[in-house]
Design an enzyme around this catalytic site. Structure first.
Site, PDB file in Angstrom:
ATOM      1  CD  GLU A 404      -2.369   1.293   2.657  1.00 53.55           C
ATOM      2  OE1 GLU A 404      -2.172   0.324   3.448  1.00 53.55           O
ATOM      3  OE2 GLU A 404      -2.891   2.300   3.131  1.00 53.55           O
ATOM      4  CG  ASP A 480      -0.678   1.620   6.156  1.00 50.66           C
ATOM      5  OD1 ASP A 480      -0.910   2.838   5.878  1.00 50.66           O
ATOM      6  OD2 ASP A 480       0.473   1.065   5.932  1.00 50.66           O
ATOM      7  CG  ASP A 482      -4.348   2.399   9.076  1.00 53.08           C
ATOM      8  OD1 ASP A 482      -4.587   1.672   8.037  1.00 53.08           O
ATOM      9  OD2 ASP A 482      -3.964   3.778   8.935  1.00 53.08           O
ATOM     10  CG  ASP A 484      -7.837   4.425   5.575  1.00 58.77           C
ATOM     11  OD1 ASP A 484      -8.997   4.316   5.492  1.00 58.77           O
ATOM     12  OD2 ASP A 484      -7.094   5.467   5.872  1.00 58.77           O
TER      13      ASP A 484
END
Length: 629
Positions: A404, A480, A482, A484
Site C-alpha cells: 500500500e 497498513d 489500520d 484503511d
C-alpha cells in the site's frame, strides 16, 4: 495465383462457369454435370458451342486457343448489347486453360453449325487435333468437357462433393428457369435443381424461417440505357433476412461467380441497408440519446443472398474469391437504399423491429468498447514499470508483496531480500471487483498491474486454469495495520477470491501482518534495552501485562504507534514483516466455511445491492467490531 491446390474443385468450377455464362447470356437452358466412376468429371451445356473456326490471326481453331493459351478468352469484348459475354465471370483470360494444364486428360466435344467436333488434350497439350466427327441437326448446339484432374498438383485429388453440389445448386438459383443436374455414375443417383422463385427460395431453404424478425426483403434493379453512372444491364438482385439467430447465412455472386470472400458488392449492400435503416430511425425519432448507429449494428444479424451483374468485374486473383471493383459499392448501395427505404416506410412496424434490433446491438457494442484488454507488446505481457522484480525464478522461493502506497513501497524495496522478494506498490484503494465483469477488470490500472506481475489471467472457480505462468510462489498483501489498511486488504481479498480463486485454493495467497505498535523498554538493571512489536491492541495489552509482572515500571516503556508502513524504516519493515524467520505471514484459505459459504458472505459484504443485508449483519455482529477512533 490461378487456382486452389487443396483439391481440383476450382478447375472444375471454371468449366461450370463457362456453361453458366452461356445460360446467363440466354443461350443455354441446361447444365449437366456427371461424376465418373474413374474419377473424371463431365460438364455439358446446350449453349451455342465454343467456336471451332480458325482464328484470323493465329490460324488455329479458336477452341484450341481457349483451352491451350493464356489470356485468349472471348470475354474481353465488353458491350452490353453486342458482346458475346457482356456479364461473364472475369477478365483474366486464363479460365479453362488452367483446367486443361492441371488435367491428365481433357476431352472436348462441341456441337455447332450442324456438326459435332472433337479434340483431346493430355497434360495441357493437344494429342488429338480438332476434327469434325459427325453431322447433327442445325438446332443441336452445346459443349461437353470431360476431364481427369492430375492428382500430383493437389493436396487431395478427390472432389469435395458437398462443395460441388452447393456450387451447382447456387447456379440453378441464380439462373431462374435453367435446369442443373448432377449425376454420380457409380451410384446412378441424379439430383436436379430448378428454382422459379430464385434467391428467396434458396435463402428460405438455408435458414429457419421461424427465426425471421420481419418477412424476406427482396429487390432487383438494373441500370437502363439512360443511366448516367452505370452501363446498361449492370445492377443487382438480392434477398435479405433479419433474424434473431446469432448465426448468419451469407452468399454473394458476381456474374454467377461465387465470391466467398465478399468484396465491394457486399460492402454496397451493407452500406445501402445501413443508410436506409438509419434514415428510418432518425425519421421516426427512434434513436436514444447518446446512441450512434454504425453499419455493423444494422448488418449484424442479416442473412442474404446477393447476385450482382458488373460489366467489367475486377477480382482479387484468378480464383475470384473477392470482388475489387470500386464502382460496385455505389452500384449496389444506390439500388438497395431507395428500395429498402420505401419498404420500411410502407411497413413501419417491421421497420421499427429492425431499427430496435440495430439499436440494441449499438448499445451492446458501446458496452463492449469499454472492455479493456491486458496491454501486451510482441505477444508478451509487459511487466509493470513500478514492479521491482526479484532475481530468482524459482516459485518455490519467490514472493511478491503488494504494498500500500509508494512510500511504503520505497521502504519495502530497500528492506527486502532482492534475491527472492519482489515489490509492487499500489496507489490508493483497489476497485471493488466483486461485480466487475472479467472483460472490464483491466480498465483499472492497479488490477492490470497485479495480473501482469503475478503472471496469471483472471478466471473463475470452474475454469481449468494453467498456472504454469505463475511468477511467484507467494503473493503477499502488505497494507497498513489500520482501518484503511484493513479496507485495502478486504478489497484485494475480494479481487483474488472473485477473479483468481485458483491462487487461493492452491495456497499461493498470503496476508502480511505488519505491527501496529512498537514498544521500547529501557534497560533494567542487568537487562539491556528491548523493543517489541505488537500487531494490535490485544497484543499490546498482553505485552504490557507481562512487563508489569516482570516488575517493569510504566515510566520505563514508551509506546509508539505506526501511522503506516511508510513510517517504518527499511530495517524495521524487514525485521517485522518481510524476514521469513521473524515475520508473521497469514495464509489465506476458505477455512471452515468452505467455498460456497465464503462466496455468499462476500456477496453480502461486497455486493452493491446488498445494503439491507449488510445493515442487518452489522446490527447483529456490531459488538465484534474493533472501532479505531
Amino acid at each position: 495465383m490461378y487456382t486452389r491446390t487443396e483439391n481440383p474443385l476450382h478447375i472444375v468450377q471454371e468449366v461450370i462457369d463457362n456453361a453458366a455464362d452461356e445460360a446467363l447470356a440466354g443461350h443455354a437452358k441446361r447444365i449437366d454435370v456427371t461424376l465418373l466412376t474413374d474419377g473424371g468429371i463431365t460438364v455439358e451445356d446446350d449453349g451455342r458451342g465454343i467456336p471451332v473456326g480458325l482464328h484470323p490471326e493465329e490460324k488455329v481453331p479458336v477452341v484450341e486457343l481457349v483451352f491451350g493459351r493464356l489470356h485468349a478468352g472471348g470475354k474481353f469484348e465488353k458491350h452490353a448489347k453486342e458482346g458475346a459475354y457482356a456479364f461473364s465471370g472475369g477478365l483474366h483470360g486464363v479460365g479453362v486453360s488452367v483446367t486443361n494444364a492441371l488435367s491428365k486428360r481433357l476431352e472436348l466435344t462441341v456441337w455447332r453449325d450442324a456438326g459435332q467436333y472433337e479434340m483431346c488434350f493430355e497434360e495441357g497439350h493437344v494429342t488429338e487435333p480438332l476434327e469434325k466427327t459427325a453431322t447433327v441437326g442445325k438446332r443441336r448446339s452445346g459443349t461437353r468437357v470431360r476431364l481427369w484432374p492430375q492428382a500430383k498438383y493437389f493436396d487431395s485429388g478427390h472432389l469435395p462433393l458437398n462443395d460441388l453440389i452447393r456450387l451447382l445448386r447456387s447456379k440453378a438459383v441464380l439462373l431462374p428457369g435453367v435446369v442443373v443436374t448432377f449425376t454420380q455414375e457409380k451410384s446412378g443417383e441424379t439430383q436436379t435443381w430448378q428454382y422459379k422463385d430464385g434467391l428467396q427460395e434458396y435463402l428460405a431453404s438455408e435458414i429457419d424461417e421461424s427465426t425471421l424478425m420481419v418477412p424476406f426483403l427482396t429487390g432487383e434493379q438494373y441500370a437502363d440505357a439512360n443511366d448516367a453512372s452505370f452501363s446498361e444491364g449492370e445492377g443487382a438482385q438480392w434477398v435479405v433476412a433479419w433474424r434473431d439467430e446469432a448465426t448468419v447465412f451469407r452468399e454473394s455472386y458476381v456474374n454467377l461467380i461465387p465470391t466467398p470472400a465478399g468484396g465491394t458488392h457486399e460492402s454496397g449492400l451493407r452500406e445501402g441497408l445501413f443508410l436506409a435503416v438509419k434514415s428510418f430511425a432518425e425519421l421516426h425519432s427512434l434513436l436514444p440519446k447518446g446512441v450512434r448507429l454504425l453499419a455493423e449494428d444494422v448488418f449484424a444479424k442479416v442473412s442474404f443472398v446477393l447476385s450482382t451483374k458488373v460489366l467489367d468485374p475486377q477480382f482479387q486473383g484468378q480464383i475470384k474469391e473477392r470482388l475489387n471493383s470500386r464502382d460496385a459499392v455505389r452500384l449496389v448501395s444506390g439500388f438497395v437504399r431507395p428500395s429498402l427505404e420505401l419498404w420500411l416506410n410502407q411497413h413501419v412496424e417491421y421497420g421499427k423491429k429492425i431499427a430496435e434490433a440495430a439499436i440494441r446491438h449499438a448499445q451492446a457494442r458501446t458496452r463492449a468498447a469499454q472492455k479493456v484488454e491486458k496491454r501486451k507488446s510482441s505477444g508478451v505481457a509487459v511487466l509493470p514499470g513500478k514492479l521491482t522484480d526479484c532475481e530468482s525464478t524459482d516459485i518455490s522461493r519467490t514472493e511478491v508483496f503488494l504494498v500500500e502506497g509508494d512510500s511504503a513501497g520505497g521502504s519495502a524495496k530497500m528492506g527486502r531480500d532482492k534475491s527472492f522478494q519482489a515489490i509492487l506498490p499500489l496507489r490508493g484503494k483497489v476497485l471493488n471487483a466483486w461485480e466487475v465483469d472479467r472483460d472490464r477488470l483491466f480498465a483499472n490500472n492497479e488490477i492490470h498491474d497485479i495480473a501482469v506481475a503475478i503472471g496469471v489471467d483472471p478466471h473463475s472457480a470452474d475454469d481449468e486454469v494453467d498456472l504454469s505462468g505463475l511468477r511467484y510462489g507467494r503473493v503477499c498483501i502488505l497494507s497498513d495495520a489500520d482501518v484503511d489498511g484493513s479496507h485495502i486488504q478486504v478489497l484485494l481479498l475480494t479481487l483474488f477470491f472473485r477473479h483468481f480463486p485458483k491462487l487461493v485454493e492452491q495456497g499461493h495467497l498470503f496476508v502480511a501482518r505488519p505491527p501496529l505498535f512498537r514498544v521500547d523498554v529501557s534497560a533494567q538493571g542487568k537487562r539491556p534495552a528491548r523493543k517489541f512489536y505488537c500487531l494490535d491492541e490485544g497484543e499490546l495489552e498482553a505485552l504490557l501485562e507481562r512487563l508489569r509482572q516482570e516488575g517493569v515500571r510504566e515510566q520505563a516503556w514508551r509506546i509508539g504507534r505506526f501511522k503506516g508502513l511508510g513510517e517504518m524504516s527499511p530495517e524495521q519493515l524487514w525485521e517485522t514483516t518481510m524476514n521469513p524467520d521473524t515475520r508473521r505471514l497469514l495464509q489465506v484459505s476458505y477455512g471452515d466455511l468452505g467455498f460456497d459459504q465464503t462466496r455468499s458472505l462476500f456477496t453480502m459484504l461486497m455486493g452493491k445491492g446488498e445494503s439491507a443485508q449488510r445493515r442487518l449483519w452489522i446490527e447483529e455482529k456490531g459488538n465484534l467490531a474493533q472501532v479505531d477512533l
